[in-house]
Design a protein around this motif. Structure first.
Motif, PDB file in Angstrom:
ATOM      1  N   PRO A  30       0.807  -1.831  -0.125  1.00 12.02           N
ATOM      2  CA  PRO A  30       0.276   0.173   0.015  1.00 12.02           C
ATOM      3  C   PRO A  30       0.590   1.456  -0.087  1.00 12.02           C
ATOM      4  O   PRO A  30       1.944   1.380   0.678  1.00 12.02           O
ATOM      5  CB  PRO A  30      -0.924   0.116   0.993  1.00 12.02           C
ATOM      6  N   LEU A  31       0.128   2.523  -0.996  1.00  8.71           N
ATOM      7  CA  LEU A  31       1.070   3.912  -0.802  1.00  8.71           C
ATOM      8  C   LEU A  31       1.765   3.952   0.853  1.00  8.71           C
ATOM      9  O   LEU A  31       0.487   3.711   1.545  1.00  8.71           O
ATOM     10  CB  LEU A  31       0.138   4.615  -1.239  1.00  8.71           C
ATOM     11  N   GLY A  74       8.727   3.260   1.927  1.00 10.93           N
ATOM     12  CA  GLY A  74       9.513   4.623   2.025  1.00 10.93           C
ATOM     13  C   GLY A  74       9.986   4.444   0.296  1.00 10.93           C
ATOM     14  O   GLY A  74      10.039   4.627  -0.298  1.00 10.93           O
ATOM     15  N   GLN A  75      11.541   3.297   0.222  1.00 10.48           N
ATOM     16  CA  GLN A  75      11.581   2.718  -0.993  1.00 10.48           C
ATOM     17  C   GLN A  75      10.246   2.298  -2.510  1.00 10.48           C
ATOM     18  O   GLN A  75      11.126   3.261  -3.818  1.00 10.48           O
ATOM     19  CB  GLN A  75      12.501   1.085  -1.134  1.00 10.48           C
ATOM     20  N   VAL A  76       9.536   1.681  -2.031  1.00 11.33           N
ATOM     21  CA  VAL A  76       8.520   1.531  -3.231  1.00 11.33           C
ATOM     22  C   VAL A  76       7.103   3.330  -3.586  1.00 11.33           C
ATOM     23  O   VAL A  76       7.609   3.414  -4.962  1.00 11.33           O
ATOM     24  CB  VAL A  76       7.048   1.022  -2.775  1.00 11.33           C
ATOM     25  N   ASP A  77       7.659   3.875  -2.755  1.00 15.83           N
ATOM     26  CA  ASP A  77       6.860   4.694  -2.690  1.00 15.83           C
ATOM     27  C   ASP A  77       7.805   6.308  -3.993  1.00 15.83           C
ATOM     28  O   ASP A  77       7.057   6.342  -4.924  1.00 15.83           O
ATOM     29  CB  ASP A  77       6.560   5.148  -0.897  1.00 15.83           C
ATOM     30  N   PRO A 128      15.109  -4.260  -7.354  1.00 13.63           N
ATOM     31  CA  PRO A 128      14.641  -4.741  -6.688  1.00 13.63           C
ATOM     32  C   PRO A 128      14.534  -4.230  -5.163  1.00 13.63           C
ATOM     33  O   PRO A 128      15.520  -3.717  -5.207  1.00 13.63           O
ATOM     34  CB  PRO A 128      14.640  -6.042  -6.901  1.00 13.63           C
ATOM     35  N   VAL A 129      13.414  -4.445  -4.807  1.00 11.38           N
ATOM     36  CA  VAL A 129      13.512  -3.704  -2.909  1.00 11.38           C
ATOM     37  C   VAL A 129      12.977  -5.072  -2.061  1.00 11.38           C
ATOM     38  O   VAL A 129      12.023  -5.319  -2.042  1.00 11.38           O
ATOM     39  CB  VAL A 129      12.184  -2.123  -3.148  1.00 11.38           C
ATOM     40  N   LEU A 154       8.957  -4.410  12.513  1.00 11.90           N
ATOM     41  CA  LEU A 154       9.591  -2.991  12.111  1.00 11.90           C
ATOM     42  C   LEU A 154       9.727  -3.830  10.715  1.00 11.90           C
ATOM     43  O   LEU A 154       9.877  -5.100  10.093  1.00 11.90           O
ATOM     44  CB  LEU A 154      11.375  -4.159  13.122  1.00 11.90           C
ATOM     45  N   LEU A 155       9.564  -2.828   9.550  1.00  6.95           N
ATOM     46  CA  LEU A 155      10.312  -2.943   8.066  1.00  6.95           C
ATOM     47  C   LEU A 155      11.337  -2.044   8.129  1.00  6.95           C
ATOM     48  O   LEU A 155      11.585  -0.699   8.687  1.00  6.95           O
ATOM     49  CB  LEU A 155       8.856  -1.785   7.232  1.00  6.95           C
ATOM     50  N   SER A 156      12.678  -3.168   7.712  1.00  3.87           N
ATOM     51  CA  SER A 156      13.627  -2.335   7.320  1.00  3.87           C
ATOM     52  C   SER A 156      14.008  -2.819   5.679  1.00  3.87           C
ATOM     53  O   SER A 156      14.422  -3.995   5.880  1.00  3.87           O
ATOM     54  CB  SER A 156      14.188  -2.526   7.727  1.00  3.87           C
TER      55      SER A 156
END
Length: 204
Positions: free
Chosen positions: A116-117, A121-124, A166-167, A188-190
């Motif tokens: 989701p948006l 952050g990297q995909v945004d 790729p992320v 935690l997203l990292s």
């Protein structure tokens, strides 16, 4: 912190607690290391007595989900029709502002294998660049055909960028914490180096 580290501090002798007080000066490096080892020992003991189980997963956003969606024309057209029906538009000329492209993209993110948006952050950043490439960021009104065309172009640009760079996102979630009085979890997203998707419990 609440269930392991802080109780470990409380278990230390009063003199040790005072020496570990962050507001107090440390007499020497040797004294600090000695008390720090005592704290680590107390933490280790608590974790042995009350293990914390953590589920670890890694998701790779490499554009393959977008590619699959775009290659299935029938399903993709149905999805475009669905998001267009949800877009507010002027009744007179049946046009909609381009600002709703981002909302539409968020609605189909899961079908495209995207987060989701706002979640990664990297995909945004990739999505923002794709909007610039497609010139889809102004507020000009567009009709149904152009709206769907722009959304397709944005997805194509996202796919190409993720294919090239790729992320990978690592997620660690506490799934079992017997010391908690109420059910809770932490995540935690990292960003991490690319690796296959993994999902397995581990004790800490």
């Amino acid at each position: 912190m609440e269930n392991v580290v802080e109780p470990a501090f409380q278990e230390l002798p009063a003199s040790a607690t005072q020496q570990l007080d962050l507001d107090q000066p440390v007499p020497s490096q040797e004294a600090f290391l000695q008390e720090f080892r005592r704290l680590l020992g107390a933490i280790t003991l608590r974790l042995r007595q009350h293990p914390v189980i953590v589920a670890h997963t890694e998701n790779n956003f490499d554009g393959s989900g977008v590619r699959r969606l775009l290659s299935n024309k029938f399903e993709f057209d149905k999805l475009l029709d669905s998001v267009w029906r949800e877009v507010p538009r002027e009744r007179k000329d049946k046009q909609a502002s381009k600002e709703y492209l981002r909302i539409a993209l968020d609605r189909i993110a899961d079908s495209a294998g995207l987060p989701p948006l706002g979640a990664v952050g990297q995909v945004d950043a990739v999505v923002n660049e794709a909007f610039k490439m497609a010139k889809a960021d102004d507020l000009r009104a567009v009709d149904e055909a152009e709206f769907k065309k722009l959304l397709t172009e944005v997805l194509g640009a996202v796919m190409l960028q993720l294919d090239a760079s790729p992320v990978a996102v690592s997620t660690n979630t506490v799934v079992h914490e017997p010391m908690c009085t109420s059910s809770s979890s932490s995540a935690l997203l990292s960003p991490t180096p690319l690796s296959p998707m993994v999902s397995s419990p581990a004790s800490e």
